[in-house]
Design a protein around this motif. Structure first.
Motif, PDB file in Angstrom:
ATOM      1  N   TYR A  52     -64.068  27.190 -86.066  1.00 27.77           N
ATOM      2  CA  TYR A  52     -63.797  25.925 -85.372  1.00 27.77           C
ATOM      3  C   TYR A  52     -62.907  24.992 -86.196  1.00 27.77           C
ATOM      4  CZ  TYR A  52     -64.676  21.300 -83.365  1.00 27.77           C
ATOM      5  OH  TYR A  52     -64.521  20.038 -82.842  1.00 27.77           O
ATOM      6  N   GLU A  68     -57.850  22.616 -78.270  1.00 25.46           N
ATOM      7  CA  GLU A  68     -58.215  21.670 -77.214  1.00 25.46           C
ATOM      8  C   GLU A  68     -58.893  22.350 -76.036  1.00 25.46           C
ATOM      9  OE1 GLU A  68     -54.710  19.597 -76.079  1.00 25.46           O
ATOM     10  OE2 GLU A  68     -54.527  18.480 -77.974  1.00 25.46           O
ATOM     11  N   ASN A  69     -58.608  23.635 -75.837  1.00 28.36           N
ATOM     12  CA  ASN A  69     -59.145  24.358 -74.689  1.00 28.36           C
ATOM     13  C   ASN A  69     -60.236  25.363 -75.064  1.00 28.36           C
ATOM     14  OD1 ASN A  69     -57.405  23.228 -72.615  1.00 28.36           O
ATOM     15  ND2 ASN A  69     -55.737  24.355 -73.603  1.00 28.36           N
ATOM     16  N   GLU A  82     -66.624  29.184 -66.819  1.00 24.70           N
ATOM     17  CA  GLU A  82     -67.936  29.178 -67.452  1.00 24.70           C
ATOM     18  C   GLU A  82     -68.042  30.363 -68.407  1.00 24.70           C
ATOM     19  OE1 GLU A  82     -70.253  26.927 -67.149  1.00 24.70           O
ATOM     20  OE2 GLU A  82     -69.274  25.741 -65.566  1.00 24.70           O
ATOM     21  N   MET A 128     -71.150  21.867 -82.311  1.00 23.43           N
ATOM     22  CA  MET A 128     -71.858  22.996 -81.704  1.00 23.43           C
ATOM     23  C   MET A 128     -73.242  23.200 -82.318  1.00 23.43           C
ATOM     24  SD  MET A 128     -70.131  23.832 -84.541  1.00 23.43           S
ATOM     25  CE  MET A 128     -68.448  23.831 -83.926  1.00 23.43           C
ATOM     26  N   TRP A 149     -67.016  32.100 -78.533  1.00 26.90           N
ATOM     27  CA  TRP A 149     -65.948  31.115 -78.375  1.00 26.90           C
ATOM     28  C   TRP A 149     -65.082  31.572 -77.199  1.00 26.90           C
ATOM     29  CZ3 TRP A 149     -66.546  27.189 -81.896  1.00 26.90           C
ATOM     30  CH2 TRP A 149     -67.365  27.484 -82.990  1.00 26.90           C
ATOM     31  N   TYR A 150     -64.765  30.668 -76.280  1.00 19.97           N
ATOM     32  CA  TYR A 150     -64.036  31.091 -75.079  1.00 19.97           C
ATOM     33  C   TYR A 150     -62.996  30.054 -74.677  1.00 19.97           C
ATOM     34  CZ  TYR A 150     -67.014  27.849 -72.394  1.00 19.97           C
ATOM     35  OH  TYR A 150     -67.645  26.736 -71.909  1.00 19.97           O
ATOM     36  N   ARG A 151     -61.997  30.518 -73.947  1.00 22.25           N
ATOM     37  CA  ARG A 151     -60.897  29.676 -73.479  1.00 22.25           C
ATOM     38  C   ARG A 151     -61.297  29.018 -72.159  1.00 22.25           C
ATOM     39  NH1 ARG A 151     -55.648  31.703 -74.933  1.00 22.25           N
ATOM     40  NH2 ARG A 151     -54.854  30.343 -73.273  1.00 22.25           N
ATOM     41  N   ALA A 152     -61.521  27.710 -72.187  1.00 26.29           N
ATOM     42  CA  ALA A 152     -61.895  26.995 -70.974  1.00 26.29           C
ATOM     43  C   ALA A 152     -60.732  26.868 -70.001  1.00 26.29           C
ATOM     44  CB  ALA A 152     -62.428  25.607 -71.324  1.00 26.29           C
ATOM     45  N   ARG A 212     -64.004  26.356 -76.148  1.00 23.27           N
ATOM     46  CA  ARG A 212     -65.380  25.894 -76.103  1.00 23.27           C
ATOM     47  C   ARG A 212     -66.276  26.943 -76.758  1.00 23.27           C
ATOM     48  NH1 ARG A 212     -62.332  22.619 -74.839  1.00 23.27           N
ATOM     49  NH2 ARG A 212     -62.276  21.263 -73.000  1.00 23.27           N
ATOM     50  N   TRP A 213     -67.539  26.615 -76.895  1.00 22.33           N
ATOM     51  CA  TRP A 213     -68.481  27.528 -77.529  1.00 22.33           C
ATOM     52  C   TRP A 213     -69.721  27.662 -76.654  1.00 22.33           C
ATOM     53  CZ3 TRP A 213     -66.645  22.973 -79.533  1.00 22.33           C
ATOM     54  CH2 TRP A 213     -67.502  21.862 -79.395  1.00 22.33           C
ATOM     55  N   ALA A 214     -70.387  28.791 -76.825  1.00 21.49           N
ATOM     56  CA  ALA A 214     -71.610  29.053 -76.071  1.00 21.49           C
ATOM     57  C   ALA A 214     -72.473  30.016 -76.864  1.00 21.49           C
ATOM     58  CB  ALA A 214     -71.284  29.640 -74.691  1.00 21.49           C
TER      59      ALA A 214
END
Length: 431
Positions: A279, A291-292, A169, A369, A161-164, A294-296
């Motif tokens: 999440y 809101e900011n 990226e 996700m 999980w990361y802060r976009a 994302r997941w990868a």
């Protein structure tokens, strides 16, 4: 008697008639109730011993309807803690408790319960139905010595999980992630990489993921001999670098899953390695941050080689002491059917083990996700499949704690020696 009023005599006659009719009605009702009682007692009760799951009662109710009177499932709720769940079941099975039918097992317990002959092998049609469409890694977790001893009900994998709003990226490798965190720290941005490092199962899961992603092994394929090969040494080196690079939270060596979730929600982290439950929790507790976020896919150890993430989850086994094994197998198959796996995924947040469920449109909203989860599951790793897993896990968590003290070559040698003892159930007290 000749002086009795005829009206009164008629009244007494009518009253005796009503009393006789009432007694007859009572007799009919009593006989009917007795018949119902006998009929219900002839319906086998299938006791399901399973961890707390909020909406499992609806699944049980559905399966009871589908059973159409052949059996009735009753959910016996186990304690919330995994150790307490295992202890309760082990004690009752050791006493050959015939009231146990279907057992919800943490995926690491299957070999232990199978080797103790506490659970029945799945064979024939039951096995075929349990295997149909089931993802390979969850299915491996239900096997012992090439035999199937449980049906996978749900699974799980950790994501990145990361802060976009902080990084454009997601990093592809652990080295990329650590280097990015160092650059963010130098720029005064949120930078911490948050994950579980306390002396418990969460640290073992992290180590196993790194070992498998590095192409290494903790035990051999049969899980009866310790390996700790060069892939494991590479994992130890990476774990030590991560713990000492200045990119973790100060509480890393004491952090469990919810500690990590809450710390990330506070806004100081750029990355979080954790289970998908974070999440919906973030949507509820920190909507502006969410809101900011994302997941990868979980970062790789080696460039060009996909990560192999350690799965969690539960399997359904049938007790060796069940007096109704046929009904128990049928009940277990109903409880983990595709439609019920979808229901539990959407309502209780437990990812399915049946691959086709991920294609259902209803999964998209609850699991945005889901494609990343499924991609990881296709390449997933399982923990060592040994009856002595509790001992092996204890040894690993003790030796690796705190991760900042790891000395890769020396730590690998110690792991080899002490895991070998743990496989013989020596060196630690069995859980």
């Amino acid at each position: 008697m000749n002086n009795i009023d005829p009206a009164y005599s008629a009244f007494r006659s009518r009253r005796r008639g009503r009393r006789a009719m009432a007694m007859l009605a009572v007799g009919i009702i009593t006989a009917a109730l007795a018949a119902c009682g006998n009929e219900e007692s002839d319906v086998p009760t299938i006791n399901l011993y399973y961890a707390p799951e909020q909406n499992l009662r609806q699944v049980v109710a559905d399966c009871n309807v589908e059973a159409n009177g052949r059996y009735r499932i009753v959910h016996r709720v186990l304690p919330r803690g995994a150790d307490d769940q295992r202890t309760q079941m082990v004690r009752r099975l050791a006493a050959e408790d015939t009231s146990m039918d279907v057992l919800g097992l943490d995926i690491t317990w299957t070999p232990e319960f199978a080797s103790a002959e506490w659970i029945r092998e799945w064979t024939g049609e039951h096995r075929a139905r349990a295997e149909e469409g089931t993802l390979a890694a969850p299915l491996r977790s239900a096997e012992y010595q090439n035999r199937l001893y449980a049906a996978p009900k749900n699974t799980n994998v950790q994501l990145l999980w990361y802060r976009a709003d902080v990084v454009d990226e997601p990093p592809q490798t652990w080295d990329d992630m650590i280097n990015t965190a160092l650059e963010l720290r130098a720029a005064g941005e949120p930078y911490q990489i948050m994950t579980m490092g306390a002396q418990y199962e969460g640290l073992v899961v992290l180590f196993n993921t790194l070992v498998e992603s590095a192409g290494g092994h903790i035990l051999n394929e049969e899980s009866d001999e310790v390996v700790i090969d060069q892939g494991a040494v590479r994992a130890l080196s990476l774990l030590h670098r991560f713990a000492t690079a200045g990119v973790t939270s100060p509480s890393f060596s004491n952090a469990t899953e919810d500690d990590v979730r809450l710390a990330f929600q506070s806004g100081t982290g750029a990355f979080q390695l954790n289970w998908p439950y974070v999440y919906p929790a973030m949507q509820n507790d920190a909507p502006q941050l969410a809101e900011n976020v994302r997941w990868a896919r979980f970062p790789r150890v080696n460039p060009g080689i996909p990560s192999r993430v350690t799965i969690g989850g539960f399997n359904l086994a049938v007790s060796a002491y069940s007096e109704h094994p046929d009904e128990a197998f049928e009940a277990a198959l109903c409880l983990r059917s595709p439609e019920h796996q979808k229901f539990s995924a959407i309502n209780d947040g437990v990812p399915p083990t049946i691959e086709s469920v991920y294609d259902d449109p209803a999964m998209a909203e609850a699991y945005p996700m889901k494609d990343v989860i499924l991609a990881e599951l296709r390449d997933a790793a399982v923990r060592p499949r040994t009856p002595a897993y509790q001992n092996v896990s204890t040894v690993i968590s003790v030796i690796l704690s705190p991760p900042s003290d790891i000395q890769p070559t020396e730590t690998a040698a110690r792991l080899r020696d002490e895991i070998a003892l743990a496989l013989e159930s020596r060196g630690v007290l069995p859980g």
